[in-house]
Write an enzyme that holds these catalytic residues in place. Structure first.
Site, PDB file in Angstrom:
ATOM      1  N   LEU A 247       1.164  -0.883   0.016  1.00 50.45           N
ATOM      2  CA  LEU A 247      -0.091   0.131   0.335  1.00 50.45           C
ATOM      3  C   LEU A 247       0.488   1.201  -0.222  1.00 50.45           C
ATOM      4  O   LEU A 247       0.244   2.519  -0.508  1.00 50.45           O
ATOM      5  CB  LEU A 247      -0.891  -0.509   1.502  1.00 50.45           C
ATOM      6  CG  LEU A 247      -1.445   1.508   1.690  1.00 50.45           C
ATOM      7  CD1 LEU A 247      -2.552   1.013   0.116  1.00 50.45           C
ATOM      8  CD2 LEU A 247      -2.595   1.109   2.257  1.00 50.45           C
ATOM      9  N   TYR A 248       2.219   1.501   0.838  1.00 51.25           N
ATOM     10  CA  TYR A 248       3.072   2.186   0.665  1.00 51.25           C
ATOM     11  C   TYR A 248       2.955   2.311  -0.155  1.00 51.25           C
ATOM     12  O   TYR A 248       3.078   3.449  -1.284  1.00 51.25           O
ATOM     13  CB  TYR A 248       4.250   1.861   1.208  1.00 51.25           C
ATOM     14  CG  TYR A 248       4.818   2.874   1.195  1.00 51.25           C
ATOM     15  CD1 TYR A 248       5.344   4.293   1.552  1.00 51.25           C
ATOM     16  CD2 TYR A 248       6.322   2.560   0.810  1.00 51.25           C
ATOM     17  CE1 TYR A 248       6.327   5.340   2.080  1.00 51.25           C
ATOM     18  CE2 TYR A 248       7.534   3.724   0.387  1.00 51.25           C
ATOM     19  CZ  TYR A 248       7.682   4.284   0.701  1.00 51.25           C
ATOM     20  OH  TYR A 248       8.632   5.670   1.387  1.00 51.25           O
ATOM     21  N   ALA A 249       3.110   1.873  -1.792  1.00 54.33           N
ATOM     22  CA  ALA A 249       4.280   1.760  -2.697  1.00 54.33           C
ATOM     23  C   ALA A 249       2.836   2.167  -3.628  1.00 54.33           C
ATOM     24  O   ALA A 249       3.011   3.185  -4.688  1.00 54.33           O
ATOM     25  CB  ALA A 249       4.689   0.743  -3.675  1.00 54.33           C
TER      26      ALA A 249
END
Length: 436
Positions: A247-249
């Site tokens: 999700l960060y990416a």
């Protein structure tokens, strides 16, 4: 169309680590359309979340999860506050620039702010001092910056009123936007914090910048994580970034698309920097090199991940001083935004650069270096690479940054870790700080 300039040549300092092509390449291509659909669905849902989160008439239970990122800001305004802001942002060199650095109490933010101030630029910091990791480390960085003459305003990047106030006091020529929710694994525990900071926060900043007069040029932190499941090495800016592994990416990839939109519609000059595993003194405790050091000294086991079939996990570790040089070069080469009062007057600069070291190192080698520097044998616990967003390897092609920014990393991992360990022992051991 995008005004990016790209080259796809091998890096001038190619890495020694080579990854064989994954047997799953064909499967990834077959499912690329589904991946794209899933990614843009995430972005769409994120924007819906932003809309409802920012609407006072639609309270959401998610807000309680974001208490660490309260929009309530320390008191600001008045003569004393404005005097401190102006003093910190005052340019003290002939060709200096005035820079608002968001996330200034963070790892990279502290080093960038110090470097800018040292060369005579005007620097004002902004940070919300959240508790994603030990806030006392951030306060120590704040004290370090204050001794250098950098004032950090305590506030949230989603506080639009505060951002407007700061731009009313200082007509910043540049913004170094480093504030973000970092970390790949934490996204599985608190996903909404990533949307709040990395998407909503970026939009809030761009909204204020587009309406500023003059509009500032913006350099912001993307991430090497946008390359996701890409297996072509080294990673080039021209490679696909539609297969995020976390999700960060995904939020960082969404940020790049949002940047393109504000550049296209409003004429904002935007430069995204894809950092590759930054390490060094004053670093983040959630990073492997940091907590490996802590746990080795405490005699605790440290997890060494390996990929399928005992595959090597490697990272393109990049020393923070090299990253800082890239950040300053991006600021110095950033062209002026072309809009005024929220209206575009002409085409504006849009760039994306890899900032890495080009020499991936297996994590097991990182541990071996730490053992020698600490003079303590590590208790290694070999584990399978979990499906929590981590990828097997990262490897930067920095040819574009070399050509356009004059970027040239000079610190190898052995040298960089030696400096980090010296700082760590001074801060935590000799300084009697608690390494949580």
């Amino acid at each position: 169309m995008l005004q990016m300039k790209h080259i796809d040549n091998p890096p001038s300092t190619p890495g020694k680590f080579k990854i064989e092509k994954s047997p799953y390449n064909n499967r990834l291509r077959l499912h690329s359309s589904l991946t794209k659909l899933a990614f843009w669905s995430l972005v769409f849902l994120g924007l819906i979340f932003v809309f409802f989160y920012r609407s006072p008439s639609n309270p959401s239970p998610v807000i309680s999860d974001l208490s660490r990122r309260s929009l309530r800001t320390s008191s600001y305004g008045g003569p004393t506050f404005e005097k401190r802001v102006k003093s910190s942002a005052k340019i003290r060199s002939r060709n200096g620039i005035s820079v608002l650095v968001t996330g200034a109490a963070g790892f990279v933010g502290t080093h960038v702010s110090t470097a800018l101030k040292r060369r005579g630029d005007g620097v004002l910091g902004l940070d919300n001092f959240n508790d994603y990791y030990d806030p006392s480390l951030k306060r120590a960085r704040q004290a370090l910056l204050e001794r250098s003459g950098v004032y950090i305003v305590e506030g949230d990047i989603n506080d639009v009123a505060l951002l407007k106030k700061l731009f009313d006091i200082v007509p910043f020529s540049h913004v170094m936007h480093l504030a973000a929710q970092a970390g790949v694994r934490y996204a599985m525990e608190n996903p909404s914090s990533y949307v709040h900071s990395n998407i909503a926060g970026l939009v809030s900043m761009l909204e204020v910048c587009k309406n500023a007069n003059p509009q500032p040029a913006i350099v912001w932190a993307s991430s090497s994580s946008v390359y996701g499941l890409n297996t072509k090495v080294p990673f080039s800016e021209r490679d696909r970034t539609d297969q995020p592994a976390s999700l960060y990416a995904a939020t960082k990839k969404a940020g790049e698309e949002i940047a393109h939109t504000y550049n296209h519609i409003y004429g904002l000059s935007l430069t995204g920097l894809r950092f590759f595993t930054v390490y060094g003194p004053w670093g983040r405790p959630d990073m492997a090199y940091f907590f490996f050091t802590r746990d080795i000294l405490k005699g605790k086991s440290i997890p060494i991940f390996e990929a399928a079939n005992h595959g090597t996990v490697a990272r393109d570790f990049t020393y923070v001083d090299d990253i800082v040089k890239g950040c300053l070069a991006a600021l110095d080469t950033a062209e002026k935004s072309t809009g005024s009062g929220g209206k575009k007057k002409g085409p504006a600069q849009l760039r994306v650069f890899n900032l890495g070291n080009t020499s991936p190192v297996p994590v097991s080698d990182l541990v071996s270096i730490l053992e020698k520097l600490l003079k303590v044998k590590a208790k290694r616990l070999i584990m399978k690479l979990p499906r929590n967003g981590d990828v097997q390897f990262t490897h930067a092609n920095i040819s574009l940054a070399q050509r356009e920014l004059g970027y040239k990393p000079t610190t190898d991992l052995q040298t960089g870790l030696k400096k980090f360990v010296r700082w760590y022992l001074s801060y935590y051991v000799n300084g009697k700080k608690s390494a949580q």
